[in-house]
Design a protein around this motif. Structure first.
Motif, PDB file in Angstrom:
ATOM      1  N   GLY A 280       9.292  -7.642  -3.375  1.00 29.11           N
ATOM      2  CA  GLY A 280       9.404  -6.416  -4.155  1.00 29.11           C
ATOM      3  C   GLY A 280       8.064  -5.722  -4.290  1.00 29.11           C
ATOM      4  N   ALA A 281       6.997  -6.499  -4.483  1.00 31.28           N
ATOM      5  CA  ALA A 281       5.657  -5.927  -4.620  1.00 31.28           C
ATOM      6  C   ALA A 281       5.224  -5.236  -3.335  1.00 31.28           C
ATOM      7  CB  ALA A 281       4.657  -7.018  -4.995  1.00 31.28           C
ATOM      8  N   TYR A 282       5.556  -5.830  -2.197  1.00 24.68           N
ATOM      9  CA  TYR A 282       5.184  -5.215  -0.912  1.00 24.68           C
ATOM     10  C   TYR A 282       5.909  -3.878  -0.742  1.00 24.68           C
ATOM     11  CZ  TYR A 282       4.427  -4.523   4.067  1.00 24.68           C
ATOM     12  OH  TYR A 282       4.066  -3.996   5.290  1.00 24.68           O
ATOM     13  N   LYS A 283       7.200  -3.850  -1.027  1.00 21.50           N
ATOM     14  CA  LYS A 283       7.969  -2.613  -0.882  1.00 21.50           C
ATOM     15  C   LYS A 283       7.442  -1.535  -1.828  1.00 21.50           C
ATOM     16  CE  LYS A 283      12.462  -2.718  -0.330  1.00 21.50           C
ATOM     17  NZ  LYS A 283      13.926  -2.825  -0.585  1.00 21.50           N
ATOM     18  N   PHE A 284       7.224  -1.922  -3.087  1.00 22.27           N
ATOM     19  CA  PHE A 284       6.733  -0.960  -4.068  1.00 22.27           C
ATOM     20  C   PHE A 284       5.325  -0.483  -3.719  1.00 22.27           C
ATOM     21  CE2 PHE A 284       4.190  -0.468  -8.031  1.00 22.27           C
ATOM     22  CZ  PHE A 284       4.684   0.776  -8.402  1.00 22.27           C
ATOM     23  N   SER A 285       4.462  -1.385  -3.284  1.00 22.81           N
ATOM     24  CA  SER A 285       3.074  -1.029  -2.972  1.00 22.81           C
ATOM     25  C   SER A 285       2.991  -0.114  -1.764  1.00 22.81           C
ATOM     26  CB  SER A 285       2.239  -2.298  -2.742  1.00 22.81           C
ATOM     27  OG  SER A 285       2.212  -3.096  -3.905  1.00 22.81           O
ATOM     28  N   MET A 286       3.838  -0.329  -0.784  1.00 23.51           N
ATOM     29  CA  MET A 286       3.869   0.561   0.379  1.00 23.51           C
ATOM     30  C   MET A 286       4.289   1.965  -0.060  1.00 23.51           C
ATOM     31  SD  MET A 286       2.874  -0.930   3.173  1.00 23.51           S
ATOM     32  CE  MET A 286       3.584   0.058   4.492  1.00 23.51           C
ATOM     33  N   TYR A 287       5.263   2.020  -0.936  1.00 25.39           N
ATOM     34  CA  TYR A 287       5.723   3.313  -1.460  1.00 25.39           C
ATOM     35  C   TYR A 287       4.609   3.994  -2.244  1.00 25.39           C
ATOM     36  CZ  TYR A 287       8.528   6.610  -4.231  1.00 25.39           C
ATOM     37  OH  TYR A 287       9.039   7.745  -4.832  1.00 25.39           O
ATOM     38  N   PHE A 288       3.920   3.240  -3.087  1.00 24.22           N
ATOM     39  CA  PHE A 288       2.831   3.786  -3.889  1.00 24.22           C
ATOM     40  C   PHE A 288       1.696   4.278  -2.984  1.00 24.22           C
ATOM     41  CE2 PHE A 288      -1.004   3.341  -6.577  1.00 24.22           C
ATOM     42  CZ  PHE A 288      -0.613   4.107  -7.659  1.00 24.22           C
ATOM     43  N   ASN A 289       1.392   3.534  -1.944  1.00 24.47           N
ATOM     44  CA  ASN A 289       0.338   3.941  -1.011  1.00 24.47           C
ATOM     45  C   ASN A 289       0.708   5.242  -0.315  1.00 24.47           C
ATOM     46  OD1 ASN A 289      -2.195   3.367   0.425  1.00 24.47           O
ATOM     47  ND2 ASN A 289      -0.875   3.070   2.217  1.00 24.47           N
ATOM     48  N   ASN A 290       1.978   5.385   0.050  1.00 20.38           N
ATOM     49  CA  ASN A 290       2.430   6.629   0.696  1.00 20.38           C
ATOM     50  C   ASN A 290       2.323   7.817  -0.266  1.00 20.38           C
ATOM     51  OD1 ASN A 290       3.027   5.453   3.160  1.00 20.38           O
ATOM     52  ND2 ASN A 290       5.131   4.969   2.588  1.00 20.38           N
ATOM     53  N   LEU A 291       2.626   7.585  -1.545  1.00 15.68           N
ATOM     54  CA  LEU A 291       2.474   8.658  -2.531  1.00 15.68           C
ATOM     55  C   LEU A 291       1.015   9.125  -2.598  1.00 15.68           C
ATOM     56  CD1 LEU A 291       4.669   7.469  -5.566  1.00 15.68           C
ATOM     57  CD2 LEU A 291       5.254   9.165  -3.818  1.00 15.68           C
ATOM     58  N   LEU A 292       0.106   8.168  -2.590  1.00 14.89           N
ATOM     59  CA  LEU A 292      -1.320   8.516  -2.625  1.00 14.89           C
ATOM     60  C   LEU A 292      -1.705   9.331  -1.394  1.00 14.89           C
ATOM     61  CD1 LEU A 292      -2.833   5.122  -3.852  1.00 14.89           C
ATOM     62  CD2 LEU A 292      -2.694   7.252  -5.166  1.00 14.89           C
ATOM     63  N   LYS A 293      -1.226   8.923  -0.245  1.00 15.11           N
ATOM     64  CA  LYS A 293      -1.530   9.635   1.001  1.00 15.11           C
ATOM     65  C   LYS A 293      -0.945  11.042   1.002  1.00 15.11           C
ATOM     66  CE  LYS A 293      -1.983   5.630   4.084  1.00 15.11           C
ATOM     67  NZ  LYS A 293      -1.421   4.937   5.272  1.00 15.11           N
ATOM     68  N   GLU A 294       0.165  11.219   0.300  1.00 14.05           N
ATOM     69  CA  GLU A 294       0.847  12.509   0.267  1.00 14.05           C
ATOM     70  C   GLU A 294       0.371  13.404  -0.877  1.00 14.05           C
ATOM     71  OE1 GLU A 294       5.061  11.892   0.439  1.00 14.05           O
ATOM     72  OE2 GLU A 294       4.902  10.517   2.135  1.00 14.05           O
ATOM     73  N   GLY A 295      -0.716  13.010  -1.520  1.00 13.66           N
ATOM     74  CA  GLY A 295      -1.344  13.897  -2.497  1.00 13.66           C
ATOM     75  C   GLY A 295      -0.962  13.669  -3.940  1.00 13.66           C
ATOM     76  N   LEU A 296      -0.574  12.448  -4.304  1.00 13.92           N
ATOM     77  CA  LEU A 296      -0.170  12.142  -5.676  1.00 13.92           C
ATOM     78  C   LEU A 296      -1.200  12.604  -6.707  1.00 13.92           C
ATOM     79  CD1 LEU A 296       1.651  10.611  -7.758  1.00 13.92           C
ATOM     80  CD2 LEU A 296       0.288   8.575  -7.256  1.00 13.92           C
ATOM     81  N   LEU A 297      -2.462  12.348  -6.431  1.00  7.56           N
ATOM     82  CA  LEU A 297      -3.511  12.607  -7.418  1.00  7.56           C
ATOM     83  C   LEU A 297      -3.928  14.071  -7.492  1.00  7.56           C
ATOM     84  CD1 LEU A 297      -5.748   9.460  -6.799  1.00  7.56           C
ATOM     85  CD2 LEU A 297      -3.798   9.750  -8.345  1.00  7.56           C
ATOM     86  N   ALA A 298      -3.377  14.896  -6.613  1.00  9.33           N
ATOM     87  CA  ALA A 298      -3.720  16.324  -6.621  1.00  9.33           C
ATOM     88  C   ALA A 298      -2.598  17.177  -7.213  1.00  9.33           C
ATOM     89  CB  ALA A 298      -4.040  16.796  -5.208  1.00  9.33           C
ATOM     90  N   GLN A 299      -1.528  16.528  -7.671  1.00  8.89           N
ATOM     91  CA  GLN A 299      -0.359  17.261  -8.141  1.00  8.89           C
ATOM     92  C   GLN A 299      -0.560  17.850  -9.533  1.00  8.89           C
ATOM     93  OE1 GLN A 299       2.267  17.829  -6.078  1.00  8.89           O
ATOM     94  NE2 GLN A 299       0.956  16.735  -4.599  1.00  8.89           N
ATOM     95  N   LYS A 300      -0.171  19.107  -9.694  1.00  4.97           N
ATOM     96  CA  LYS A 300      -0.191  19.742 -11.010  1.00  4.97           C
ATOM     97  C   LYS A 300       1.114  19.499 -11.754  1.00  4.97           C
ATOM     98  CE  LYS A 300      -3.505  23.352  -9.748  1.00  4.97           C
ATOM     99  NZ  LYS A 300      -3.770  24.817  -9.674  1.00  4.97           N
TER     100      LYS A 300
END
Length: 314
Positions: A280-300
């Motif tokens: 479960g951690a691997y699946k969730f972490s891969m998803y979280f990493n993709n969010l970061l790559k797709e600009g999670l921290l730049a979202q308004k």
């Protein structure tokens, strides 16, 4: 008799003062060690208790370090945050696990209860403030005195042997290799846990230290995000959801909240009802990493972004 009592009290005070002086000396020595260094490439960190510890596989998340530790209250996390940020200027973003049980009254026991305090105090003693120590002493005098004795022994051994007995204090990703969600579900349904009502009692001390974590991060120009790791939908402690949301809205409404509580996982991807196993951690972490790559921290509009990504996740 009075003379005997005075002498006994005097000896006890002298003994206590000697321990304090010796501890101050060992604390000074240990403070000089680089106990909080992480990889210079890691600019993103997550703090928290076992939910974060078992959910974020930092080997698959870019430039990310998991600093979660089982059973750690915000009281101890605050000291960790201060020292990690001071020793690692490359850190830009701090994620803090914020979930249902961290607002509950039981967190007080995680701060000054005998078991948790005896386990954590020796590692964090060099970095706790006077007010931190006063809080522990105020709520558990006998346990605090026991911790002082144990800490002096631990520190002296570490210095004499020149070893790092505090290497585990940083925490880190913990992969769980069990699949017991089904077993826990069966037990929960057969006990009163399945009918538990929401606990309205709140740990104001734990919340106070979380506010200090946020304030310290902002004072040091770090972005702060709260994150809630996945929990099984049947986990009984989530029944305080209304209280949890009230605390979040009252004290932390301005803090961006990354809520993955309902992240889609099957029972086999949980170690139990509150922790992910390694799958479960691997699946969730891969998803979280993709969010970061797709600009999670730049979202308004963070909620909208997360909802859109959740809708397209398979």
């Amino acid at each position: 008799m009075k003379y005997f009592l005075k002498k006994t009290v005097g000896i006890s005070l002298l003994f206590f003062l000697s321990i304090i002086i010796l501890l101050a000396s060992t604390n000074t020595i240990l403070k000089k060690k680089e106990l909080f260094k992480i990889d210079p490439q890691d600019s993103l960190v997550v703090f928290g208790h076992s939910h974060a510890e078992c959910s974020f596989n930092d080997s698959v998340i870019s430039h990310f370090k998991n600093l979660g530790a089982s059973g750690e209250s915000y009281f101890y996390t605050f000291s960790k945050v201060k020292n990690v940020l001071k020793g690692n200027p490359q850190i830009k973003v701090v994620f803090v696990e914020f979930t249902n049980n961290q607002v509950m009254k039981e967190m007080d026991d995680w701060i000054w209860g005998n078991e948790k305090m005896l386990y954590r105090y020796s590692a964090y003693a060099p970095f706790l403030s006077f007010s931190d120590n006063a809080l522990l002493l105020q709520h558990n005098l006998s346990g605090y005195i026991q911790c002082l004795s144990n800490t002096l022994k631990t520190h002296t051994s570490s210095i004499v042997k020149n070893n790092n007995s505090f290497s585990g204090m940083l925490g880190g990703y913990l992969p769980l290799h069990k699949h017991k969600a089904d077993s826990f579900l069966a037990v929960q349904q057969a006990t009163s846990h399945g009918k538990v009502t929401a606990d309205t009692a709140i740990s104001y001390e734990n919340i106070r230290y979380l506010k200090q974590i946020v304030d310290f991060c902002h004072e040091n120009n770090k972005q702060v995000y709260f994150v809630r790791s996945p929990q099984h939908k049947a986990y009984f402690l989530t029944k305080n959801e209304n209280i949890f949301q009230q605390v979040r809205n009252e004290y932390f409404a301005a803090i961006p909240f990354l809520d993955f509580n309902a992240f889609p996982l099957v029972n086999a991807e949980y170690a139990d009802l509150e922790h992910l196993n390694y799958e479960g951690a691997y699946k969730f972490s891969m998803y979280f990493n993709n969010l970061l790559k797709e600009g999670l921290l730049a979202q308004k509009d963070l909620p909208r972004f997360l909802n859109e990504k959740a809708a397209t996740y398979h």
